[in-house]
Design a protein around this motif. Structure first.
Motif, short mmCIF file in Angstrom:
data_model
loop_
_atom_site.label_atom_id
_atom_site.label_comp_id
_atom_site.label_asym_id
_atom_site.label_seq_id
_atom_site.Cartn_x
_atom_site.Cartn_y
_atom_site.Cartn_z
N LYS A 1 0.84 -1.19 0.00
CA LYS A 1 0.00 0.00 0.00
C LYS A 1 0.88 1.24 0.00
O LYS A 1 1.82 1.35 0.78
CB LYS A 1 -0.88 0.01 1.25
N TYR A 2 0.59 2.18 -0.90
CA TYR A 2 1.26 3.46 -0.90
C TYR A 2 0.39 4.48 -1.63
O TYR A 2 -0.53 4.10 -2.35
CB TYR A 2 2.66 3.37 -1.53
N PRO A 3 0.64 5.80 -1.41
CA PRO A 3 -0.23 6.84 -1.97
C PRO A 3 -0.44 6.69 -3.48
O PRO A 3 0.51 6.44 -4.23
CB PRO A 3 0.53 8.13 -1.64
N GLY A 4 -1.69 6.83 -3.89
CA GLY A 4 -2.02 6.78 -5.30
C GLY A 4 -2.40 5.40 -5.81
O GLY A 4 -2.78 5.25 -6.98
N ILE A 5 -2.30 4.38 -4.96
CA ILE A 5 -2.61 3.01 -5.37
C ILE A 5 -3.80 2.49 -4.57
O ILE A 5 -3.82 2.57 -3.34
CB ILE A 5 -1.40 2.08 -5.15
N GLU A 6 -4.81 1.96 -5.27
CA GLU A 6 -5.96 1.38 -4.59
C GLU A 6 -5.68 -0.09 -4.29
O GLU A 6 -5.22 -0.83 -5.15
CB GLU A 6 -7.20 1.50 -5.47
N VAL A 7 -5.95 -0.49 -3.06
CA VAL A 7 -5.75 -1.88 -2.66
C VAL A 7 -7.01 -2.40 -1.99
O VAL A 7 -7.88 -1.63 -1.57
CB VAL A 7 -4.55 -2.02 -1.69
N SER A 8 -7.10 -3.72 -1.88
CA SER A 8 -8.27 -4.32 -1.23
C SER A 8 -8.15 -4.18 0.28
O SER A 8 -7.09 -3.82 0.81
CB SER A 8 -8.36 -5.80 -1.59
N GLU A 9 -9.22 -4.49 0.99
CA GLU A 9 -9.20 -4.42 2.45
C GLU A 9 -8.20 -5.41 3.03
O GLU A 9 -7.51 -5.12 4.01
CB GLU A 9 -10.59 -4.70 3.01
N LEU A 10 -8.09 -6.58 2.42
CA LEU A 10 -7.15 -7.59 2.91
C LEU A 10 -5.71 -7.14 2.70
O LEU A 10 -4.85 -7.34 3.57
CB LEU A 10 -7.40 -8.93 2.21
N GLN A 11 -5.43 -6.54 1.55
CA GLN A 11 -4.08 -6.03 1.29
C GLN A 11 -3.73 -4.90 2.25
O GLN A 11 -2.61 -4.83 2.78
CB GLN A 11 -3.99 -5.54 -0.16
N ALA A 12 -4.70 -4.01 2.49
CA ALA A 12 -4.47 -2.90 3.41
C ALA A 12 -4.21 -3.41 4.82
O ALA A 12 -3.36 -2.88 5.54
CB ALA A 12 -5.67 -1.95 3.41
N GLU A 13 -4.93 -4.46 5.20
CA GLU A 13 -4.74 -5.06 6.52
C GLU A 13 -3.34 -5.62 6.67
O GLU A 13 -2.66 -5.39 7.68
CB GLU A 13 -5.77 -6.17 6.74
N VAL A 14 -2.88 -6.36 5.68
CA VAL A 14 -1.54 -6.96 5.73
C VAL A 14 -0.47 -5.88 5.75
O VAL A 14 0.50 -5.96 6.51
CB VAL A 14 -1.33 -7.92 4.54
N SER A 15 -0.64 -4.86 4.92
CA SER A 15 0.31 -3.75 4.90
C SER A 15 0.41 -3.06 6.25
O SER A 15 1.50 -2.77 6.74
CB SER A 15 -0.10 -2.73 3.82
N ALA A 16 -0.74 -2.81 6.87
CA ALA A 16 -0.76 -2.14 8.17
C ALA A 16 -0.11 -3.00 9.25
O ALA A 16 0.65 -2.50 10.09
CB ALA A 16 -2.20 -1.79 8.56
N LEU A 17 -0.39 -4.31 9.23
CA LEU A 17 0.21 -5.22 10.21
C LEU A 17 1.73 -5.25 10.07
O LEU A 17 2.46 -5.22 11.06
CB LEU A 17 -0.36 -6.63 10.04
N ALA A 18 2.20 -5.31 8.82
CA ALA A 18 3.64 -5.34 8.57
C ALA A 18 4.30 -4.04 9.02
O ALA A 18 5.39 -4.05 9.61
CB ALA A 18 3.91 -5.60 7.10
N SER A 19 3.63 -2.92 8.75
CA SER A 19 4.17 -1.62 9.14
C SER A 19 4.29 -1.50 10.66
O SER A 19 5.30 -1.04 11.19
CB SER A 19 3.29 -0.49 8.59
N ARG A 20 3.24 -1.93 11.36
CA ARG A 20 3.26 -1.87 12.83
C ARG A 20 4.33 -2.79 13.40
O ARG A 20 4.99 -2.46 14.39
CB ARG A 20 1.88 -2.21 13.40
N LYS A 21 4.49 -3.97 12.76
CA LYS A 21 5.52 -4.89 13.22
C LYS A 21 6.90 -4.27 13.06
O LYS A 21 7.75 -4.36 13.95
CB LYS A 21 5.44 -6.20 12.43
N LEU A 22 7.14 -3.64 11.93
CA LEU A 22 8.44 -3.01 11.68
C LEU A 22 8.74 -1.92 12.70
O LEU A 22 9.85 -1.83 13.23
CB LEU A 22 8.47 -2.44 10.26
N THR A 23 7.75 -1.08 12.97
CA THR A 23 7.99 0.04 13.88
C THR A 23 8.14 -0.42 15.33
O THR A 23 8.64 0.33 16.17
CB THR A 23 6.85 1.07 13.80
N SER A 24 7.71 -1.65 15.64
CA SER A 24 7.87 -2.17 17.00
C SER A 24 9.27 -2.74 17.23
O SER A 24 9.65 -3.03 18.37
CB SER A 24 6.83 -3.26 17.27
N ILE A 25 10.04 -2.88 16.15
CA ILE A 25 11.38 -3.46 16.25
C ILE A 25 12.39 -2.37 16.55
O ILE A 25 12.42 -1.32 15.89
CB ILE A 25 11.74 -4.17 14.93
#
Length: 274
Positions: free
Chosen positions: A60-84
């Motif tokens: 997921k990034y600005p200007g690109i439409e993604v599905s709810e499932l893709q957005a969910e995975v992207s958000a989970l990965a982002s949160r995991k990265l920032t917790s490290i």
């Protein structure tokens, strides 16, 4: 360390295969496998795990439409990265590694594509560490002279500028004629913004979040101060970096001369009688 491009390619192909049609069982399978991987990553992930998480975040990034499932995975990965711990240091080192490989073995990797994808990943992380990294990269134009004419958008400084535009709420640059979400390029304005944030005289927010940050992390601002910031928002005003005009305004001087002339004429017409 596996190339970031190869890891992104695997994730991208799997994503496109799953999401090339209407929601189906395969999409749920992809989502479940992705979530399981993200949750199984420990507090001290390997380099390959970090890069795979980054690839998921970059879906997921600005200007690109993604599905709810893709957005969910992207958000989970982002949160995991920032917790490290020290996640931004890893990506800073990886950028340096990409540059070193590119300089030592030109053509071995797609330097511009790999960096662009990495910046997309950074743009999904609500992290003060990442913002600090991007601010430092605003001064990084080392690769500029090695690129073909017109490809300056791939220098780290402009990639950092573009990433900040996509993630920071109320950026210090105005919209373009294309409307909200598109911003005029002004690297000097971003550098000034970065200096203020680095000096601790300015805070920032991520798009879609009400949490206020400085480079040390989330900060709590008293309600009254928050209300004043919302009403006046003095630090969000755009100041053009173009040189100011040196023209002198003659209006005040002309008015003063006319008043002086008028008073002298009145005195001559009405001399004081003794």
């Amino acid at each position: 360390m596996k190339d970031f491009f190869l890891i992104v390619l695997v994730v991208t192909l799997a994503t496109e295969t799953c999401f090339s049609s209407e929601p189906s069982f395969s999409q749920e399978v992809w989502r479940n496998e992705s979530v399981r991987f993200i949750k199984e990553v420990g507090d001290k992930p390997t380099a390959d795990e970090m890069l795979k998480l980054a690839a998921y975040a970059a879906i997921k990034y600005p200007g690109i439409e993604v599905s709810e499932l893709q957005a969910e995975v992207s958000a989970l990965a982002s949160r995991k990265l920032t917790s490290i711990s020290n996640h931004a240091v890893f990506f800073e080192d990886h950028l340096k590694s990409l540059r070193s490989t590119h300089h030592e073995n030109p053509g071995k990797i797609d330097y511009n594509s790999e960096r662009t994808r990495l910046f997309r990943s950074l743009g999904q992380m609500e992290s003060a560490q990442v913002v600090e990294l991007l601010i430092s990269l605003l001064d990084d134009n080392i690769d500029y002279k090695e690129l073909e004419p017109g490809s300056e958008i791939f220098s780290n400084c402009t990639l950092a500028e573009s990433t900040l535009c996509g993630m920071i709420d109320a950026p210090p640059v105005p919209n373009t004629r294309f409307g909200p979400g598109t911003y005029k390029r002004d690297l000097l304005a971003w550098k000034k913004w970065g200096e203020q944030v680095s000096d601790g005289v300015r805070t920032f927010q991520f798009k879609g979040s009400s949490q206020i940050y400085n480079l040390s992390g989330p900060v709590e601002i008293p309600a009254k101060v928050r209300e004043r910031r919302t009403v006046s928002a003095p630090e969000e005003a755009y100041t053009s970096t173009r040189p100011k005009s040196s023209k002198v305004s003659w209006t005040p001087l002309a008015v003063a001369v006319l008043m002086l002339f008028g008073s002298g004429w009145w005195c001559l017409r009405n001399p004081t009688r003794k």
